[in-house]
Motif scaffolding. Structure first.
Motif, short mmCIF file in Angstrom:
data_model
loop_
_atom_site.label_atom_id
_atom_site.label_comp_id
_atom_site.label_asym_id
_atom_site.label_seq_id
_atom_site.Cartn_x
_atom_site.Cartn_y
_atom_site.Cartn_z
N GLY A 255 129.67 70.18 -22.59
CA GLY A 255 130.38 69.75 -21.53
C GLY A 255 131.14 70.50 -20.42
N ALA A 256 130.19 71.88 -19.91
CA ALA A 256 130.55 72.53 -18.92
C ALA A 256 130.73 71.85 -17.88
CB ALA A 256 129.43 73.61 -18.92
N ALA A 257 131.74 72.50 -17.05
CA ALA A 257 131.97 71.77 -15.56
C ALA A 257 130.47 71.91 -14.88
CB ALA A 257 132.96 72.33 -15.11
N SER A 258 129.88 73.15 -14.98
CA SER A 258 128.58 73.48 -14.28
C SER A 258 128.14 74.45 -15.12
CB SER A 258 128.89 73.57 -12.87
OG SER A 258 129.51 74.77 -12.57
N ALA A 259 126.82 74.52 -15.21
CA ALA A 259 125.90 75.64 -15.69
C ALA A 259 124.92 76.22 -15.15
CB ALA A 259 125.62 75.39 -17.38
N ARG A 260 124.75 77.38 -14.80
CA ARG A 260 123.55 77.80 -14.03
C ARG A 260 123.15 79.20 -14.65
NH1 ARG A 260 123.95 76.45 -9.09
NH2 ARG A 260 122.69 77.92 -8.11
N PHE A 261 122.20 79.70 -14.40
CA PHE A 261 121.51 81.28 -14.58
C PHE A 261 121.10 81.85 -13.45
CE2 PHE A 261 116.95 81.07 -14.92
CZ PHE A 261 116.60 79.61 -15.02
N VAL A 262 120.99 83.37 -13.69
CA VAL A 262 120.24 84.14 -12.87
C VAL A 262 119.62 85.02 -13.85
CG1 VAL A 262 120.48 85.83 -10.95
CG2 VAL A 262 121.93 83.92 -10.75
N SER A 263 118.27 85.41 -13.67
CA SER A 263 117.59 86.43 -14.63
C SER A 263 117.10 87.48 -13.78
CB SER A 263 116.32 85.65 -14.98
OG SER A 263 115.56 85.24 -14.12
N GLY A 264 117.09 88.50 -14.49
CA GLY A 264 116.88 89.78 -14.05
C GLY A 264 117.40 90.89 -14.72
N SER A 265 117.07 92.26 -14.44
CA SER A 265 117.50 93.42 -15.32
C SER A 265 118.82 94.10 -14.65
CB SER A 265 116.49 94.45 -15.65
OG SER A 265 116.93 95.70 -16.12
N MET A 266 119.59 94.56 -15.29
CA MET A 266 120.58 95.27 -15.13
C MET A 266 120.49 96.90 -14.90
SD MET A 266 123.34 93.45 -14.50
CE MET A 266 124.13 91.81 -14.66
N GLU A 267 119.10 97.09 -15.20
CA GLU A 267 118.77 98.49 -14.92
C GLU A 267 118.90 98.96 -13.47
OE1 GLU A 267 114.79 99.24 -16.22
OE2 GLU A 267 115.19 98.06 -18.22
N ASP A 268 118.96 97.81 -12.80
CA ASP A 268 119.09 97.81 -11.34
C ASP A 268 120.41 97.35 -10.84
OD1 ASP A 268 117.22 96.25 -8.44
OD2 ASP A 268 118.88 97.71 -8.43
N THR A 269 121.15 98.24 -10.40
CA THR A 269 122.59 97.75 -10.03
C THR A 269 122.61 96.83 -8.73
OG1 THR A 269 122.81 99.93 -8.77
CG2 THR A 269 123.92 99.89 -10.78
N ALA A 270 121.45 96.79 -7.93
CA ALA A 270 121.34 95.81 -6.88
C ALA A 270 121.43 94.25 -7.57
CB ALA A 270 120.11 96.16 -6.18
N PHE A 271 120.48 94.29 -8.75
CA PHE A 271 120.69 92.83 -9.31
C PHE A 271 122.15 92.74 -9.89
CE2 PHE A 271 119.19 89.24 -11.41
CZ PHE A 271 120.18 89.11 -12.65
#
Ligand SMILES: NC(=O)C1=CN([C@@H]2O[C@H](COP(=O)(O)OP(=O)(O)OC[C@H]3O[C@@H](n4cnc5c(N)ncnc54)[C@H](OP(=O)(O)O)[C@@H]3O)[C@@H](O)[C@H]2O)C=CC1
Ligand SMILES: C[C@]12CC(=O)[C@H]3[C@@H](CCC4=CC(=O)CC[C@@]43C)[C@@H]1CC[C@@H]2C(=O)CO
Length: 277
Positions: free
Chosen positions: A65-81
């Motif tokens: 029942g989320a109003a919307s749901a999405r994802f972004v994949s990547g590594s937090m080793e890189d602060t740019a991500f």
């Protein structure tokens, strides 16, 4: 004296329609937080490295029942991500109400091995990425008078053995975000910062890493996740979960009873019985 108003009682309706980022949400406590938020009707943006897991989490969030749901994949080793994730929320929603900083990079449960580069990398993943996301998200959170939720550990308040790198990154979170909270109060910035001090929780990764050494029973990740969301929504300064073990360790740290408690909790036997470096 600064009087800081916050809601007294939690109601799941508080999260309906709210725009929430959850990091480290492909498994464990983060995954469970995403599901609770979905049930409450929030917009959720989840992130981690493993795309296949995130896809399944998003599908489950939509079912719940989320109003919307999405994802972004990547590594937090890189602060740019880290910054990229916040920008994705801005581009998608035009704003942000709650930022839940939860992910951790892989470390070990053993005597410190002398590897300074490991600590440098873990500080990037477990600490600097949290700071980078906060900096990027702050204009939106000021606009929404929202919440920053920082997931930490007993090991970030009452240090124990076998987790020096991990513990260092968690202490850094307390130092930075507790200081930032003081500045927000002085400057009347109505963005709450909730530091979550967690005891042992029954996630697969934690149990696999430490169940041989920690004698207390882990607490349920589902309840832990709900308590984190609740404490953020109520704009609490800190969550201690489960209250008993965390308060006990905080009260006794450094004193002989506390050291006895640590020895009780952390059996000296470790995987492979490695010698100290
Ligand atoms: N479980 C416990 O006993 C305790 C947990 N905590 C804290 O709770 C939080 C969640 O812990 P828990 O649920 O057990 O952890 P899990 O290992 O279950 O989940 C960690 C999450 O972080 C993601 N992740 C790992 N590496 C990276 C990376 N380099 N970049 C981005 N994301 C990454 C993982 O996904 P992926 O691999 O797909 O990237 C996963 O989604 C942590 O902050 C932890 O310190 C605190 C005290 C006790
Ligand atoms: C168990 C505890 C919290 C954790 O989950 C970590 C563990 C130290 C080693 C770890 C390395 C990792 O890469 C994942 C996290 C973890 C398993 C910590 C030791 C004490 C912590 C605790 O009991 C509650 O704070």
């Amino acid at each position: 004296v600064y009087f800081y108003s916050a809601p007294e009682n939690f109601n799941e309706e508080m999260l309906r329609g709210k725009r929430v980022i959850v990091t480290g949400a492909s498994s464990g406590i983060g995954e469970q937080m995403a599901y609770h938020l979905a049930r409450m009707g929030a917009h959720v943006l989840v992130t981690a490295r493993t795309e296949a897991k995130l896809q399944k989490v998003v599908e489950r969030c939509r079912e719940l029942g989320a109003a919307s749901a999405r994802f972004v994949s990547g590594s937090m080793e890189d602060t740019a991500f880290a910054e990229e994730v916040v920008k994705e929320a801005e581009n998608t929603w035009g704003g942000l109400d709650m930022l839940i900083l939860n992910h951790i990079g892989h470390s070990y449960f053993n005597y410190f091995d002398g590897d300074v580069d490991h600590i440098r990398k873990l500080l990037e993943t477990n600490f600097l990425s949290y700071v980078a996301m906060t900096v990027t998200a702050l204009p939106m959170l000021k606009e929404s008078e929202g919440n920053i939720v920082v997931v930490s550990s007993v090991a970030g308040k009452a240090p124990g053995p076998f987790a020096a790198p991990y513990s260092a990154t968690k202490f850094a979170l307390d130092g930075f975000f507790s200081s930032l909270r003081h500045e927000f109060i002085i400057e009347n910035v109505n963005v709450s910062i909730t530091l979550c001090i967690l005891g042992y929780i029954d996630t697969d990764n934690a149990m696999q890493a430490v169940s041989h050494a920690i004698k207390v029973a882990p607490s349920p990740k589902e309840e832990c996740a709900l308590e984190i969301i609740r404490s953020g929504a109520l704009r609490q300064h800190e969550l201690h979960y489960p209250p008993g073990i965390v308060n006990g360790m905080l009260l006794l740290r450094g004193q002989e009873p506390g050291l006895r408690l640590q020895r009780f909790l952390f059996d000296r036997k470790k995987k492979g019985e490695g010698a100290a470096p």
